[in-house]
Design a protein around this motif. Structure first.
Motif, short mmCIF file in Angstrom:
data_model
loop_
_atom_site.label_atom_id
_atom_site.label_comp_id
_atom_site.label_asym_id
_atom_site.label_seq_id
_atom_site.Cartn_x
_atom_site.Cartn_y
_atom_site.Cartn_z
N HIS A 136 0.31 -20.30 18.22
CA HIS A 136 1.07 -21.18 17.34
C HIS A 136 0.54 -21.00 15.92
N ALA A 137 1.33 -21.41 14.95
CA ALA A 137 0.93 -21.21 13.55
C ALA A 137 1.56 -22.25 12.66
N SER A 138 0.89 -22.51 11.53
CA SER A 138 1.48 -23.35 10.49
C SER A 138 2.50 -22.51 9.73
N SER A 139 3.20 -23.15 8.80
CA SER A 139 4.28 -22.46 8.07
C SER A 139 3.76 -21.39 7.12
N GLY A 140 2.55 -21.59 6.57
CA GLY A 140 2.02 -20.61 5.63
C GLY A 140 2.75 -20.57 4.31
N THR A 141 3.29 -21.72 3.85
CA THR A 141 4.07 -21.74 2.62
C THR A 141 3.21 -21.54 1.38
N THR A 142 1.91 -21.76 1.48
CA THR A 142 1.03 -21.61 0.32
C THR A 142 -0.03 -20.55 0.58
N GLY A 143 0.26 -19.57 1.38
CA GLY A 143 -0.70 -18.52 1.69
C GLY A 143 -0.53 -18.07 3.12
N ASN A 144 -1.54 -17.37 3.66
CA ASN A 144 -1.47 -16.99 5.06
C ASN A 144 -1.31 -18.22 5.94
N PRO A 145 -0.51 -18.13 7.00
CA PRO A 145 -0.45 -19.26 7.93
C PRO A 145 -1.77 -19.40 8.66
N THR A 146 -2.02 -20.59 9.17
CA THR A 146 -3.19 -20.79 10.03
C THR A 146 -2.75 -20.53 11.46
N ILE A 147 -3.42 -19.58 12.11
CA ILE A 147 -3.06 -19.14 13.45
C ILE A 147 -4.00 -19.80 14.47
N THR A 148 -3.42 -20.31 15.54
CA THR A 148 -4.21 -20.90 16.62
C THR A 148 -3.85 -20.22 17.93
N GLY A 149 -4.88 -19.85 18.70
CA GLY A 149 -4.67 -19.22 20.00
C GLY A 149 -5.09 -20.13 21.13
N TYR A 150 -4.35 -20.09 22.23
CA TYR A 150 -4.59 -20.96 23.37
C TYR A 150 -4.82 -20.13 24.63
N THR A 151 -5.87 -20.44 25.37
CA THR A 151 -6.02 -19.91 26.72
C THR A 151 -5.16 -20.74 27.67
N GLN A 152 -5.07 -20.32 28.92
CA GLN A 152 -4.29 -21.11 29.87
C GLN A 152 -4.91 -22.49 30.05
N LYS A 153 -6.23 -22.59 30.03
CA LYS A 153 -6.87 -23.90 30.13
C LYS A 153 -6.50 -24.77 28.93
N ASP A 154 -6.46 -24.17 27.73
CA ASP A 154 -6.07 -24.93 26.55
C ASP A 154 -4.65 -25.48 26.68
N ILE A 155 -3.74 -24.65 27.18
CA ILE A 155 -2.36 -25.10 27.37
C ILE A 155 -2.31 -26.24 28.38
N ASP A 156 -3.08 -26.11 29.46
CA ASP A 156 -3.11 -27.16 30.48
C ASP A 156 -3.68 -28.46 29.90
N ASP A 157 -4.76 -28.33 29.11
CA ASP A 157 -5.36 -29.52 28.49
C ASP A 157 -4.38 -30.18 27.53
N TRP A 158 -3.68 -29.36 26.76
CA TRP A 158 -2.70 -29.89 25.81
C TRP A 158 -1.60 -30.66 26.54
N ALA A 159 -1.08 -30.05 27.61
CA ALA A 159 -0.05 -30.74 28.39
C ALA A 159 -0.58 -32.06 28.94
N HIS A 160 -1.84 -32.07 29.36
CA HIS A 160 -2.44 -33.30 29.88
C HIS A 160 -2.54 -34.36 28.78
N CYS A 161 -2.99 -33.97 27.58
CA CYS A 161 -3.09 -34.93 26.47
C CYS A 161 -1.72 -35.46 26.08
N MET A 162 -0.71 -34.59 26.11
CA MET A 162 0.63 -35.04 25.76
C MET A 162 1.21 -35.95 26.84
N ALA A 163 0.97 -35.61 28.11
CA ALA A 163 1.44 -36.49 29.18
C ALA A 163 0.77 -37.86 29.07
N ARG A 164 -0.51 -37.86 28.75
CA ARG A 164 -1.25 -39.12 28.57
C ARG A 164 -0.65 -39.91 27.39
N SER A 165 -0.27 -39.19 26.34
CA SER A 165 0.31 -39.85 25.17
C SER A 165 1.66 -40.49 25.50
#
Length: 423
Positions: free
Chosen positions: A91-120
């Motif tokens: 995933h990445a930010s828009s990068g409207t004022t320079g290079n975008p900020t890039i974020t990489g996720y492992t499968q565990k990260d995706i699972d953790d994210w889904a868990h945090c969102m489900a909790r939310s």
């Protein structure tokens, strides 16, 4: 709503249990960063600190901060702690004022994210019977996919509408009768207006809860949304560099601030000028450290959001006060600090005005002038309304301004994040 799912044990654990877990995860994360990200190895060495130095949670204050500029300078993936073979999504930010900020996720990260969102979503009153209408954008922006996978994790039905196509969204809400909507507050008001223009009554629609994020919004905005529609408005917080939405969520039963999922993210508040740590209850800039993330962990990331930390209420975890604004979005008008959200409260309190607005700063010689762009509702008097808004801003914020009126539709409607500052 029926079939509410039980809370995670840690959500109502003792403070000691939570802090012991945080410390274990923080120590592991710092070691992970030091061993696998050359940027952090060098930065820790330069600061004279080592992961083994952390014996208590307070020891994190010894470590250097991370900024968006650091991520841009290490574009695209030099801030990753895992090889690309282990990264399953970007995933990445828009990068409207320079290079975008890039974020990489492992499968565990995706699972953790889904868990945090489900909790939310669960904290906002959602359950397996919920039908969730997702109006956040899909793609490199984290909003749509984050909400989508969280709702599916919860067992809810997902309508993946994304942003735009307002007339189609109105018809989907009318026909499929979702119970929860996840959307920016500014676009939600556009949807509510379009729903009314279609001849439908938003006080009788199926939506019971709104989960609003991706842009700062005020208590006046909450009042407007709840008074004009039949739902309860809750706040969600996140940012793409840390994970996406689901870092913190307001609980429906209290609606008293954003509960941070502290078993995944460790928060601090610092003075935005001196960067010195501040105690809970003092307003300042939010720092976050990811304490579970594998792919692209961040240490003491400067979120630039201005807020306050408070003790937990509905959950053990601490709460964030409503985001006042961003330290890099603050306007300084003749020595007075002004945030768009402060102006928003006064605009939304006036029935003579539409809910859309923009602020602009013009520099004439050595004088800064604040212009507030608004739309007048039919039947309202321009002079009286302009004077009323000018006086409210002057008396409550402490700065003089000029009111600029536009015809209906003259201020752009957002289909994603609202653009509040006119450049």
């Amino acid at each position: 709503m029926p079939n509410l799912q039980p809370l995670d044990t840690i959500e109502r654990a003792s403070l000691d249990e939570l802090q012991n877990l945080q410390l274990q995860r923080l120590q592991k994360t710092l070691r992970h960063c030091y061993d696998n990200i050359p940027f952090y190895h060098q930065r820790f060495d330069d600061a004279g600190v080592h992961p083994d130095d952390v014996k208590t949670l307070a020891d994190i204050a010894q470590f250097p901060m991370t900024t968006k500029e650091d991520m841009r300078l290490h574009y695209p993936n030099k801030m990753f702690a895992k090889p690309m073979d282990d990264i399953v999504r970007i995933h990445a930010s828009s990068g409207t004022t320079g290079n975008p900020t890039i974020t990489g996720y492992t499968q565990k990260d995706i699972d953790d994210w889904a868990h945090c969102m489900a909790r939310s979503i669960r904290a906002a009153g959602g359950d397996r019977d919920s039908i969730v209408h997702v109006s956040y954008g899909y793609g490199l922006f984290t909003g749509g996919l984050g909400a989508h996978y969280g709702a599916e994790k919860l067992g809810a039905t997902v309508i993946p509408v994304s942003g735009g196509m307002t007339d189609r969204q109105v018809q989907i809400i009318y026909d499929l009768k979702p119970t929860i909507i996840m959307v920016t507050p500014s676009y939600f008001l556009n949807l509510a207006n379009a729903y009314t223009e279609k001849g439908y009554d938003p006080k009788k629609w199926s939506l019971q809860v709104g989960i609003f994020g991706a842009e700062p919004w005020s208590e006046a905005m909450r009042d407007t949304m709840e008074q004009t529609t039949a739902l309860k408005a809750t706040n969600i917080y996140g940012l793409s560099e840390i994970m996406g939405p689901g870092v913190a969520q307001e609980c429906l039963e209290t609606q008293d601030g954003l509960t941070i999922w502290e078993d995944y993210f460790y928060p601090e508040i610092v003075d935005p000028d001196t960067l010195e740590p501040l105690p809970d209850g003092e307003p300042g800039e939010l720092l976050l450290t990811t304490i579970c993330k594998e792919g692209a962990p961040l240490v003491r990331y400067r979120c630039r959001d201005l807020t306050t930390l408070h003790p937990g209420t509905a959950r053990t975890m601490r709460r964030l006060a409503r985001i006042k604004g961003r330290s890099d979005d603050m306007l300084i008008i003749r020595g007075v600090n002004v945030f768009p959200s402060q102006i928003e409260e006064h605009i939304l309190s006036m029935p003579e005005l539409e809910t859309v607005y923009q602020v602009e700063v013009r520099q004439d010689s050595n004088m800064s002038t604040l212009l507030v762009h608004v739309e007048l509702r039919p039947g309202s008097d321009k002079t009286t309304t302009g004077d009323k808004l000018q006086n409210a801003i002057k008396n409550n914020i402490g700065v003089s301004c000029q009111i600029v009126f536009h015809e209906h539709g003259g201020i752009p409607r957002s289909q994603a994040k609202a653009v509040r500052i006119r450049r």
